[in-house]
Scaffold this motif. Sequence first.
Motif, short mmCIF file in Angstrom:
data_model
loop_
_atom_site.label_atom_id
_atom_site.label_comp_id
_atom_site.label_asym_id
_atom_site.label_seq_id
_atom_site.Cartn_x
_atom_site.Cartn_y
_atom_site.Cartn_z
N GLY A 24 9.55 -3.48 -4.91
CA GLY A 24 9.28 -2.55 -3.82
C GLY A 24 8.19 -1.55 -4.12
O GLY A 24 7.99 -0.59 -3.39
N GLY A 25 7.48 -1.75 -5.23
CA GLY A 25 6.42 -0.83 -5.59
C GLY A 25 6.87 0.42 -6.29
O GLY A 25 6.06 1.28 -6.62
N VAL A 26 8.17 0.59 -6.54
CA VAL A 26 8.69 1.81 -7.15
C VAL A 26 8.53 1.74 -8.66
O VAL A 26 9.18 0.93 -9.33
N PHE A 49 2.80 7.35 -1.24
CA PHE A 49 1.66 7.07 -2.10
C PHE A 49 1.36 5.57 -2.05
O PHE A 49 2.25 4.77 -1.76
N PRO A 50 0.14 5.16 -2.38
CA PRO A 50 -0.08 3.73 -2.64
C PRO A 50 0.77 3.29 -3.83
O PRO A 50 1.23 4.11 -4.62
N SER A 51 0.97 2.01 -3.95
CA SER A 51 1.75 1.47 -5.06
C SER A 51 0.90 1.38 -6.32
O SER A 51 -0.25 0.96 -6.27
N SER A 107 -1.80 6.34 -6.81
CA SER A 107 -0.35 6.23 -6.75
C SER A 107 0.29 7.44 -7.42
O SER A 107 -0.37 8.23 -8.09
N GLN A 108 1.61 7.57 -7.23
CA GLN A 108 2.30 8.73 -7.78
C GLN A 108 2.31 8.66 -9.31
O GLN A 108 2.68 7.65 -9.91
N ALA A 109 1.91 9.76 -9.94
CA ALA A 109 1.89 9.83 -11.40
C ALA A 109 3.30 10.02 -11.94
O ALA A 109 4.02 10.93 -11.50
N VAL A 110 3.69 9.16 -12.87
CA VAL A 110 4.99 9.30 -13.52
C VAL A 110 4.78 9.34 -15.03
O VAL A 110 3.87 8.72 -15.57
N ALA A 116 0.78 -1.23 0.00
CA ALA A 116 0.00 0.00 0.00
C ALA A 116 0.82 1.28 0.00
O ALA A 116 0.33 2.32 -0.42
N GLN A 117 2.05 1.26 0.49
CA GLN A 117 2.79 2.50 0.68
C GLN A 117 4.13 2.50 -0.05
O GLN A 117 4.93 1.58 0.10
N VAL A 118 4.34 3.56 -0.84
CA VAL A 118 5.61 3.76 -1.54
C VAL A 118 6.03 5.21 -1.30
O VAL A 118 5.24 6.12 -1.51
N PRO A 119 7.27 5.48 -0.84
CA PRO A 119 7.68 6.85 -0.56
C PRO A 119 7.54 7.76 -1.78
O PRO A 119 7.73 7.33 -2.92
#
Length: 381
Positions: A175-177, A163-165, A264-267, A150-153
């Motif tokens: 690691g969800g990254v 953020f959530p993964s 999750s974080q937008a990339v 659930a959690q990714v820095p």
Amino acid sequence: MRFRSKVGAKVAATSVAALAVTAFGGVGMVASASAAVPSHGHGRSDHVLLISVDGMHQSDLNWYVANHPASTLAKLTHDGSQYTNASTSNPSDSDPGGTALMTGGNPKTTGVFYDVEYSHTVDEAGAACTPGQPATGGDVIYDSPDDALAQVPDFTNPSNGAFPSFDENGSIYPGGVDTNPAAIMNLKFDPKTSLNPATFPVDPKTCKPITPWDYLGDNTIFQVIHNAGLRTAWSDKHEVYASFNGPGSNGQSIDDLFSPEIDSQAVMPNGVPYPQDDDWAHIDAATKQYDGYKVQAVLNEINGLDHSGKTKAGTPAIFGMNFQAVSVAEKIKSTPTTLIGPDANGNYTTSAPQAGGYQWANGQLVPGPVLSSALQRSRLC
């Protein structure tokens, strides 16, 4: 509002997402589209494509059709049937609205009033429990924290939190990254491992966690079709929408569930975070990119493959997806509309921010620049 229209099983990528439109969250629009095999005749539909556009209002559709008379949506309004007295669930948001669409039920029968609610019939997640004792009552929270990972820095500034993964259950990114967002097409849902049962409310009769699909009080369209021996698929914004599998399904009524986490974080396509450093649901340019992955999943399924495009599976009897760009454009004050790039070095940037929501024009409240762009470019044209 409801559309019903027959279309070919093979359609252009620019129009497949406009075959049907459904709106949740303060709107009353429902639509379906069916792909008929002409040789069977008698109006038989072998494939049904259901697409939701979160947040779209009847007035948005009217404005869009008036300004884009050659669009697929305009053709549907002329060739299909509109049910303008239809209404969304009450209360309304993605979860109760989506559940209503998938079950035909309302919150009273489905038990789903919101993705965070209180129920007198359960015990709190993690609470002490004695089988058979009366329920103590507790929160029912089926949301992104239910993900197995659930959690990714925060990539840009870890001090901002996490953020959530994007891949939720950790099946794609170490690691969800997320450094290669296109790899999300390989995401696979596993009802046994993709969610975290420790976050579920507890059944006081058994003292076991209640899965999202077993919490529903009504069966779903995916159960009906799957139990008839036909293939099903669905793409949505949270893994926990595995609830649409329905009660007693063991999470297996949807044969191909594709649900990358929108929070999750937008990339950007090269794996670099958007300059605005936010999730997919707060930058409209990013939301369009995000929606594009689900569009690709639908196209792959139309072509008889699974959502990843790698495995032959046969076109589902019922399948579809949820769009988010219109909803984001309606709610956000200012946001870029367009992802620009790549340049010669493979880098991306975004257009200058524009105003979200609506604006007054000639005495009428009409979509502003961001919402106009979302309606025009979210594969709806």
